[in-house]
Design a protein around this motif. Structure first.
Motif, PDB file in Angstrom:
ATOM      1  N   LEU A   1       0.819  -1.206   0.000  1.00 10.71           N
ATOM      2  CA  LEU A   1       0.000   0.000   0.000  1.00 10.71           C
ATOM      3  C   LEU A   1       0.858   1.262   0.000  1.00 10.71           C
ATOM      4  O   LEU A   1       0.522   2.261  -0.640  1.00 10.71           O
TER       5      LEU A   1
ATOM      6  N   ASP B   1      -5.424   4.695   6.534  1.00  9.57           N
ATOM      7  CA  ASP B   1      -4.773   3.454   6.931  1.00  9.57           C
ATOM      8  C   ASP B   1      -4.511   3.430   8.433  1.00  9.57           C
ATOM      9  O   ASP B   1      -4.781   2.434   9.110  1.00  9.57           O
TER      10      ASP B   1
ATOM     11  N   TRP C   1      -7.996   3.247  10.407  1.00  9.52           N
ATOM     12  CA  TRP C   1      -8.926   2.168  10.081  1.00  9.52           C
ATOM     13  C   TRP C   1      -9.180   1.186  11.226  1.00  9.52           C
ATOM     14  O   TRP C   1     -10.317   0.736  11.429  1.00  9.52           O
TER      15      TRP C   1
ATOM     16  N   ALA D   1      -5.627  -2.498   9.996  1.00 10.66           N
ATOM     17  CA  ALA D   1      -5.401  -1.332   9.160  1.00 10.66           C
ATOM     18  C   ALA D   1      -5.544  -1.774   7.704  1.00 10.66           C
ATOM     19  O   ALA D   1      -5.629  -2.966   7.407  1.00 10.66           O
ATOM     20  N   LEU D   2      -5.545  -0.807   6.793  1.00  7.59           N
ATOM     21  CA  LEU D   2      -5.675  -1.166   5.382  1.00  7.59           C
ATOM     22  C   LEU D   2      -4.504  -2.032   4.919  1.00  7.59           C
ATOM     23  O   LEU D   2      -4.673  -2.966   4.134  1.00  7.59           O
ATOM     24  N   HIS D   3      -3.292  -1.714   5.406  1.00  9.09           N
ATOM     25  CA  HIS D   3      -2.151  -2.540   4.997  1.00  9.09           C
ATOM     26  C   HIS D   3      -2.232  -3.940   5.587  1.00  9.09           C
ATOM     27  O   HIS D   3      -1.658  -4.884   5.042  1.00  9.09           O
TER      28      HIS D   3
END
Length: 289
Positions: A237, A257, A260, A269-271
């Motif tokens: 990401l 991110d 989140w 998180a997004l990652h």
């Protein structure tokens, strides 16, 4: 409430299993409630071994001063419950058929857990770890830029000097140079941060920040340090900041991110979603192979 001693307890997530409580939080170590040697003639006559590896430590009867070492030494079946005076259910200790009731674990009760019952790290702990790692990385990135992209600092200084002198032509010329140096600096920064993260994720599963906050990163489907492929996916990401035309939106993605986990049901998180990872309480077990 006093701290519950470490030992085997009824698994709050599975009534047919026992789960090991390390004195602070639930671990990923489980064992069937029924003794694996119950059908053998000597069942109930000596210490039994669990079906999963055990952490360092041992059981200790309250006030007895007796302690067993893991793995392989446990209270014999039929031994009086060492927690009976604390109001725990069951009169005998594993593997006799009755067990102490589960501790009132704050870690268990206060939030979601992984599929195998390990408490997920809070956003506050993740943020604290990020601050610590950010300070360390700030220093590392500075020296990396000095070594591999010295022109970046030179261009910045020349622009500041031109602005102070009111030399617009020189300043515009230097801005063009700075743009080219910024691309190189961004790549050096990304590589430095990625090397730092992967080095820790694939060995101890804890960066220094995570070590300080006693949390770690693991795959969603199994405990242990990350493999190289998963570690690289977890950094994908952040590559957006190096892509022309879309790098300008990276600050927004970076902010989303980081925030989140506050509303995500699995505190990812997004990652984490890209890498299929979760951040949990405690350390990860060492690889056996």
């Amino acid at each position: 409430m006093s701290q519950q001693p470490s030992g085997w307890y009824d698994d709050p997530s599975n009534p047919d299993m026992l789960r090991y409580w390390d004195g602070v939080t639930w671990t990923s170590h489980t064992s069937p409630r029924k003794s694996p040697t119950a059908s053998q003639p000597n069942a109930g006559q000596g210490p039994q071994s669990p079906t999963t590896p055990m952490p360092q430590g041992g059981w200790q009867a309250q006030g007895s001063g007796q302690q067993g070492a893991y793995p392989g030494q446990y209270p014999s079946a039929g031994q009086p419950n060492p927690y009976a005076d604390q109001g725990q259910s069951g009169a005998q200790y594993p593997y006799s058929g009755q067990y102490p009731g589960a501790p009132e674990s704050q870690a268990w009760m206060r939030g979601p857990v992984t599929t195998d019952g390990v408490p997920l790290a809070s956003w506050g702990k993740r943020f604290g770890a990020w601050i610590i790692d950010g300070i360390i990385l700030g220093v590392l990135v500075y020296f990396a830029l000095r070594a591999f992209s010295p022109g970046y600092f030179d261009s910045v200084q020349e622009i500041m000097d031109a602005a102070a002198a009111g030399d617009d032509a020189a300043m515009e010329s230097r801005i063009g140079e700075l743009t080219a140096e910024s691309v190189r600096a961004a790549l050096v920064s990304w590589l430095t941060i990625t090397a730092y993260c992967i080095a820790f994720w694939t060995t101890t599963a804890q960066t220094p920040g995570k070590m300080a906050l006693r949390i770690s990163v693991r795959r969603v489907d199994r405990p242990g340090a990350l493999d190289l492929g998963t570690a690289l996916r977890r950094r994908l990401l952040s590559l957006i900041q190096l892509v022309p035309l879309v790098s300008g939106i990276y600050p927004i993605i970076w902010l989303l991110d980081g925030l989140w986990p506050l509303w995500d049901s699995q505190r990812q998180a997004l990652h984490d979603k890209v890498g299929r990872t979760q951040v949990v309480e405690g350390k990860q077990p060492r690889r056996t192979s």
